[in-house]
Design an enzyme around this catalytic site. Structure first.
Site, PDB file in Angstrom:
ATOM      1  N   LYS A   5      46.514  54.080 -39.261  1.00  0.00           N
ATOM      2  CA  LYS A   5      47.147  53.504 -38.080  1.00  0.00           C
ATOM      3  C   LYS A   5      48.592  53.101 -38.405  1.00  0.00           C
ATOM      4  O   LYS A   5      48.860  52.482 -39.444  1.00  0.00           O
ATOM      5  CB  LYS A   5      46.367  52.275 -37.614  1.00  0.00           C
ATOM      6  CG  LYS A   5      45.007  52.606 -37.001  1.00  0.00           C
ATOM      7  CD  LYS A   5      45.156  53.276 -35.653  1.00  0.00           C
ATOM      8  CE  LYS A   5      43.823  53.420 -34.941  1.00  0.00           C
ATOM      9  NZ  LYS A   5      43.972  54.054 -33.610  1.00  0.00           N
ATOM     10  N   LYS A  45      37.972  61.469 -26.146  1.00  0.00           N
ATOM     11  CA  LYS A  45      37.129  60.283 -26.316  1.00  0.00           C
ATOM     12  C   LYS A  45      36.290  60.091 -25.068  1.00  0.00           C
ATOM     13  O   LYS A  45      36.797  60.135 -23.946  1.00  0.00           O
ATOM     14  CB  LYS A  45      37.985  59.031 -26.542  1.00  0.00           C
ATOM     15  CG  LYS A  45      38.772  58.999 -27.835  1.00  0.00           C
ATOM     16  CD  LYS A  45      39.607  57.734 -27.924  1.00  0.00           C
ATOM     17  CE  LYS A  45      40.415  57.684 -29.207  1.00  0.00           C
ATOM     18  NZ  LYS A  45      41.322  56.501 -29.253  1.00  0.00           N
TER      19      LYS A  45
END
Length: 328
Positions: free
Chosen positions: A150, A246
Site C-alpha cells: 500500500k 471486487k
C-alpha cells in the site's frame, strides 16, 4: 417460506490497516442469511466508504429488498432490484449459497466453470507506513510469494525500495489508492519497473485519470476504484491493462463473473480483489479467482480471528469452500 436477515458484525484486525485514505483496526461487515425449507445461504459484504456506503446505509438497502427476496426472487432478478455495491453483494452471495445447497450442485457447476475449483495463490497486503516499518513488515512476511504494498504518494519510492531490499525474491504488486499525481506517475514508474514491480493499482483518482490515455506505463496499471461494474469497463479499457474486480464493488459474484468475461473480450487482464473481511467474503472470490490473472484474497490473514468454520489457508494458498463457511 423464505426469510432474510442482515446483521452487522465486527472482526478486530491484527494490526492497524492503513491506506492513503485512512486507517482502521476493525473490519465491520454486514452478514446476510437467506433461509428456505430448512436450508440457509449466507453472504457477507464490507460497506465501502469510498462509495459513500456505511453499515447503516447497506442495511437500509437490504431492508428495501426484503419483500422481493422473501417472495422468492432469484439471482438474475436481484441484479435489477439493487444497484452495484456492498448490499447487493451480500444478498447475491447468500442466494448463490442457498441455490447450490438446495439444488445439491457445486458453485463451479452453477457458474459454468469447467471441473472442480482449485486452490489459488493470494497476494498478502503490507499497510502504508514509513519505509523502515514497511521494510520490517516485508521481512516478517518475506516467505510469502506475493506482497501487495500500500502506497500514499510522497516517499513511495523509498517505501518500495525498503520492501524490495527486505524481500528480494517476492513478487511485488503496488496499490496507490488514487494518491499519486500525473507527475509522480511519470517519475515513479520507470524506477519501479527496475525494482521488478508487476503491477500498480489505481495511481490516479478515478475521476481524474485522463492522463493515462496518452501515457505508456513501463509497469502495467490496474484499475480498482475506476472499475466498479460493467458500465465502467469501456473507460477502463482505454487507460489500464488490468481490471481489479471486487465483489463489494460489482454487487456480487453474478456481476463479477460478467465483468471478468467482458474485460477479457476487451483485451484486459483481470484481478480478483477483496476488502479486509472474513472467509465468508473470500469464498465467492475464490470462484472468480479461477479465471483471473492476479488474486488478492488475504482478508482473513489480516484479522485477529476469522469465522468458524473458515476457509483453509496454507501459507498464501487459499483453498475453496468445502461446504462449511459457504457452498462447495
Amino acid at each position: 417460506m423464505r426469510t432474510l436477515t442482515a446483521t452487522v458484525e465486527n472482526f478486530p484486525i491484527q494490526e492497524v490497516f492503513r491506506i492513503s485514505r485512512g486507517e482502521k483496526t476493525v473490519a465491520r461487515v454486514v452478514t446476510v442469511t437467506v433461509s428456505e425449507n430448512g436450508v440457509t445461504g449466507r453472504g457477507e459484504c464490507v460497506p465501502y466508504g469510498r462509495y459513500d456506503e456505511s453499515p447503516r446505509s447497506v442495511c437500509e438497502q437490504i431492508e428495501l429488498a426484503r419483500g422481493a427476496v422473501e417472495s422468492g426472487i432469484g439471482i438474475d432478478e436481484l441484479q435489477n432490484l439493487l444497484p452495484p455495491g456492498a448490499a447487493r453483494n451480500a444478498v447475491d452471495c447468500a442466494l448463490w449459497d442457498l441455490t447450490a445447497r438446495t439444488a445439491d450442485r457445486s458453485v463451479a457447476e452453477l457458474a459454468d466453470l469447467t471441473g472442480e475449483l482449485h486452490p489459488v495463490l493470494t497476494a498478502y497486503t503490507l499497510s502504508l507506513d514509513t519505509p523502515e516499518r514497511m521494510g520490517a513488515a516485508a521481512q516478517r512476511h518475506g516467505h510469502l510469494p506475493i506482497l501487495k504494498v500500500k502506497l500514499g504518494g510522497t516517499g513511495d519510492l523509498e517505501r518500495v525500495g525498503a520492501v524490495r531490499t527486505a524481500a528480494p525474491t517476492a513478487r511485488l504488486i503496488l496499490d496507490a489508492n488514487e494518491s499519486w499525481t500525473p507527475e509522480q506517475v511519470q517519475q515513479f514508474t520507470p524506477v519501479l519497473h527496475e525494482m521488478r514491480v508487476e503491477l500498480i493499482e489505481q495511481p490516479l483518482p478515478a475521476d481524474d485519470d485522463d492522463f493515462l490515455l496518452s501515457f505508456d506505463s513501463p509497469v502495467p496499471l490496474a484499475a480498482d476504484e475506476s472499475c466498479r461494474d460493467l458500465a465502467t469497463l469501456e473507460k477502463v479499457a482505454d487507460r489500464y491493462a488490468i481490471a481489479n474486480i471486487k465483489l463489494d464493488k460489482t454487487g456480487g459474484l453474478t456481476e463479477a463473473l460478467r465483468v471478468e468475461r467482458a474485460a477479457r473480450s476487451m483485451g484486459l487482464k483481470t484481478m480478483t480483489g477483496c476488502m479486509v473481511a472474513t472467509s465468508l467474503s473470500m469464498a465467492p472470490g475464490v470462484v472468480l479467482a479461477q479465471r483471473t490473472d492476479f488474486v488478492h484474497l488475504d482478508g482473513p490473514m489480516l484479522l485477529a480471528g476469522d469465522r468458524f468454520p473458515a476457509l483453509r489457508y496454507v501459507g498464501a494458498l487459499v483453498h475453496p469452500a468445502d461446504g462449511g463457511v459457504w457452498a462447495p
